[in-house]
Design an enzyme around this catalytic site. Sequence first.
Site, PDB file in Angstrom:
ATOM      1  N   SER A 188       0.845  -1.185   0.000  1.00  0.00           N
ATOM      2  CA  SER A 188       0.000   0.000   0.000  1.00  0.00           C
ATOM      3  C   SER A 188       0.880   1.235   0.000  1.00  0.00           C
ATOM      4  O   SER A 188       1.905   1.287   0.698  1.00  0.00           O
ATOM      5  CB  SER A 188      -0.927   0.015   1.221  1.00  0.00           C
ATOM      6  OG  SER A 188      -1.650   1.226   1.275  1.00  0.00           O
ATOM      7  N   ASP A 189       0.502   2.231  -0.809  1.00  0.00           N
ATOM      8  CA  ASP A 189       1.279   3.472  -0.891  1.00  0.00           C
ATOM      9  C   ASP A 189       0.641   4.590  -0.085  1.00  0.00           C
ATOM     10  O   ASP A 189       1.077   5.727  -0.177  1.00  0.00           O
ATOM     11  CB  ASP A 189       1.409   3.914  -2.350  1.00  0.00           C
ATOM     12  CG  ASP A 189       0.053   4.164  -3.003  1.00  0.00           C
ATOM     13  OD1 ASP A 189      -0.944   3.700  -2.432  1.00  0.00           O
ATOM     14  OD2 ASP A 189       0.003   4.800  -4.056  1.00  0.00           O
ATOM     15  N   LYS A 190      -0.370   4.304   0.716  1.00  0.00           N
ATOM     16  CA  LYS A 190      -1.027   5.343   1.500  1.00  0.00           C
ATOM     17  C   LYS A 190      -1.257   4.834   2.916  1.00  0.00           C
ATOM     18  O   LYS A 190      -1.641   3.688   3.117  1.00  0.00           O
ATOM     19  CB  LYS A 190      -2.374   5.732   0.875  1.00  0.00           C
ATOM     20  CG  LYS A 190      -2.244   6.414  -0.485  1.00  0.00           C
ATOM     21  CD  LYS A 190      -3.619   6.806  -1.005  1.00  0.00           C
ATOM     22  CE  LYS A 190      -3.493   7.506  -2.347  1.00  0.00           C
ATOM     23  NZ  LYS A 190      -4.812   7.908  -2.897  1.00  0.00           N
TER      24      LYS A 190
END
Length: 296
Positions: A188-190
């Site tokens: 996940s980038d968030k």
Amino acid sequence: LDPPKVGFDDMGGKVSLGGSASSSPSNHSDEAVGNRLSSENFAPRGCVLRNTAWLVAVAAYVGDESKSRLKVAVVDAKFTNLQVYLNRCILGLVGVLAFFCLYAASMAQLVGDDSSFEDFVVCYFQYWIILYQIVPISLYVCFEIVKLLLGLQINLDPQMMDPDTRQFALARTADLVEEMGQVQHIFSDKTGTITRNEMRFARCCIESQDLGEFREELDDACKDGIKTGLTEAGAPDGVVFTRRVLSDKLHKLFEQTHRFFLCLAVCHSAQVELQDGKPVFTGSSPDEVAFLDAAS
């Protein structure tokens, strides 16, 4: 208005107002700014007005010309690995069936009395009808039934129920259910995936002293009775302690605590609105909103 384009900021146009076509030097710059339209003059759907209560607008780029509709791209249908392998097996079986029917029809032409092409075609399809059971058409039906059962199991799984809303998971599609069992890593980038995009003021330390917990609810472990962070009055202990400090000007932390929360209350770019007599803060940064909620 310019023709609709895919880019969100790629918007432009020109507006002509009565009496604005003056050539005097005093209002030449105002005319250029007023007549030319750019992305700053467009209010996207769903935006929130800031520093103004109303505006005069014209609906533009709607329907098929909207940005969201223009960005819709035709994508290929997704197939699971199991379905891809199943399709390959079926194609292989169909090829084997065609080969055996061709071989049987050819041998019938050599051994039998019928030698015309029409007789060969009829014989070929006769063998096809006799041997078509080797193609497992019912396997597709069983495959779909299994996917529906897996989707139903997801909908009724108590481990996938939201503890706050008490709602179960909802499998909107059953095409990729069997792929979930092959997932080993999730990237996940968030951080919003973990924090659920809920920014809340948790704790603060002033003059090397922790004021306590400011959240009304903690994690599940705290809810089970280890520590709730709530006082007998129902307010978090951090809020109660801070109010006690700010109500006593002779307290040793009064000046530092007052300055701390004063900075939280004034150093921001958020907007405040009154709803049912209570202030509601909105801003581009959820951090500022969390700080304002704590300061209020």
